[in-house]
Design a protein around this motif. Structure first.
Motif, PDB file in Angstrom:
ATOM      1  N   THR A  61      54.825   1.289  32.841  1.00 32.95           N
ATOM      2  CA  THR A  61      54.434   0.100  33.594  1.00 32.95           C
ATOM      3  C   THR A  61      54.219   0.505  35.055  1.00 32.95           C
ATOM      4  N   PRO A  62      53.671  -0.396  35.877  1.00 38.78           N
ATOM      5  CA  PRO A  62      53.515  -0.086  37.303  1.00 38.78           C
ATOM      6  C   PRO A  62      54.826   0.219  38.002  1.00 38.78           C
ATOM      7  N   THR A  77      52.790 -11.635  27.847  1.00 36.29           N
ATOM      8  CA  THR A  77      53.613 -10.721  28.642  1.00 36.29           C
ATOM      9  C   THR A  77      54.587  -9.992  27.722  1.00 36.29           C
ATOM     10  N   VAL A 121      56.023  -7.953  32.357  1.00 33.51           N
ATOM     11  CA  VAL A 121      54.706  -7.460  32.772  1.00 33.51           C
ATOM     12  C   VAL A 121      53.648  -7.964  31.795  1.00 33.51           C
ATOM     13  N   GLU A 122      52.434  -8.111  32.280  1.00 34.88           N
ATOM     14  CA  GLU A 122      51.337  -8.539  31.416  1.00 34.88           C
ATOM     15  C   GLU A 122      50.940  -7.411  30.475  1.00 34.88           C
ATOM     16  N   ASP A 162      48.080  -6.141  29.639  1.00 31.84           N
ATOM     17  CA  ASP A 162      47.088  -5.151  30.079  1.00 31.84           C
ATOM     18  C   ASP A 162      47.628  -4.223  31.175  1.00 31.84           C
ATOM     19  N   GLU A 163      48.886  -4.452  31.602  1.00 31.93           N
ATOM     20  CA  GLU A 163      49.493  -3.553  32.590  1.00 31.93           C
ATOM     21  C   GLU A 163      50.429  -2.547  31.929  1.00 31.93           C
TER      22      GLU A 163
END
Length: 279
Positions: free
Chosen positions: A237-238, A253, A266-267, A269-270
């Motif tokens: 994840t980011p 999410t 987190v979503e 697509d992330e």
């Protein structure tokens, strides 16, 4: 913007707009209106409201009047006559040896037209049948060939989920359903599991399809599919690498545990699968 009321003539049927004029009809009332096929009796399911010009099929016809008890009695009489007409038509079909299955009969409220719905494998030459029916009922006769989905909607039934068919209870229109929707949702592609009693793909395949699209495209088919993280998968994840411990399909999410006491939302697509992330 024009003011309209929405009227439905059958359960789970399409809603049509009419001009309420000074009829005083409200949601829940029954009204008499003039349609393209004659005078009809319908239920007001959408109260008086303003709508855009684009949502109206011109010309916008007015509501003739609010329905009375006498109108309701006449409607009940028409229902009895429809059953009689059904039996008469069955006999006529048998006499003419036509390869067609009669599904339903519908009278317009003013009995200006009788519509016979049927299914058949191909085109049917029913001109002689129409002549016979016109001679019996002495009114306009229409024979309308319908598909298997419309047949299920008219007849009703119980779906594989154990509930009454969606098309017969609340779906006003049939929307396109494709095998791609089943693939996107990771469903079994076994035809017996994704087909309704009509033999076509189940309408409910479309209900959640938009959650698998990146841009909520309403199932247009021209979009990139969202890769849904799998429970227990290691992902990046980011905010760092962690393990998926929860999925929220409604909000699209994932709950990712970065550390024993650190869980983030987190979503989809992330999130990137750790095995596919760039090293």
């Amino acid at each position: 913007m024009p003011t309209v009321v929405g009227i439905r003539f059958k359960k789970a049927a399409k809603i049509y707009y009419f001009d309420p004029v000074d009829s005083g009809v409200e949601k829940g009332d029954f009204a008499i209106v003039e349609t393209a096929r004659g005078v009809e009796y319908g239920e007001v399911v959408i109260g008086s409201r303003e709508v855009s010009e684009e949502s109206i099929v011109a010309p916008l016809k007015p509501v003739m009047r609010k329905a009375t008890e006498e109108d309701a009695e006449k409607l009940a009489e028409n229902k009895v006559r429809e059953r009689e007409a059904f039996n008469i038509c069955l006999r006529k079909i048998k006499n003419h040896e036509l390869p067609m299955n009669l599904i339903d009969v519908e009278f317009t409220f003013d009995v200006n037209k009788i519509i016979f719905y049927f299914t058949a494998d191909g085109r049917i030459d029913f001109r002689e049948l129409v002549k016979d029916l016109a001679a019996v009922f002495r009114t306009r006769i229409e024979l309308r060939q319908i598909g298997v989905r419309d047949e299920a909607k008219l007849l009703g039934g119980i779906g594989s989920c154990g509930r009454p068919l969606c098309c017969a209870t609340f779906l006003g229109d049939f929307e396109p359903v494709s095998i791609r929707m089943a693939k996107d949702q990771n469903l079994s592609l076994n035809p017996t599991k994704i087909s309704g009693i009509c033999g076509r793909l189940m309408c409910c395949l479309k209900y959640e399809n938009h959650m698998y699209c990146k841009n909520d495209c309403k199932g247009c088919g021209k979009r990139d599919r969202v890769e849904i993280p799998k429970m227990g998968a290691l992902v990046v994840t980011p905010l760092g690498e962690g393990k998926v411990i929860g999925i929220n399909r409604g909000q699209r999410t994932a709950s990712v545990q970065l550390a024993p006491d650190n869980v983030i939302q987190v979503e989809w697509d992330e999130v990137v699968d750790a095995s596919q992330a760039d090293v």
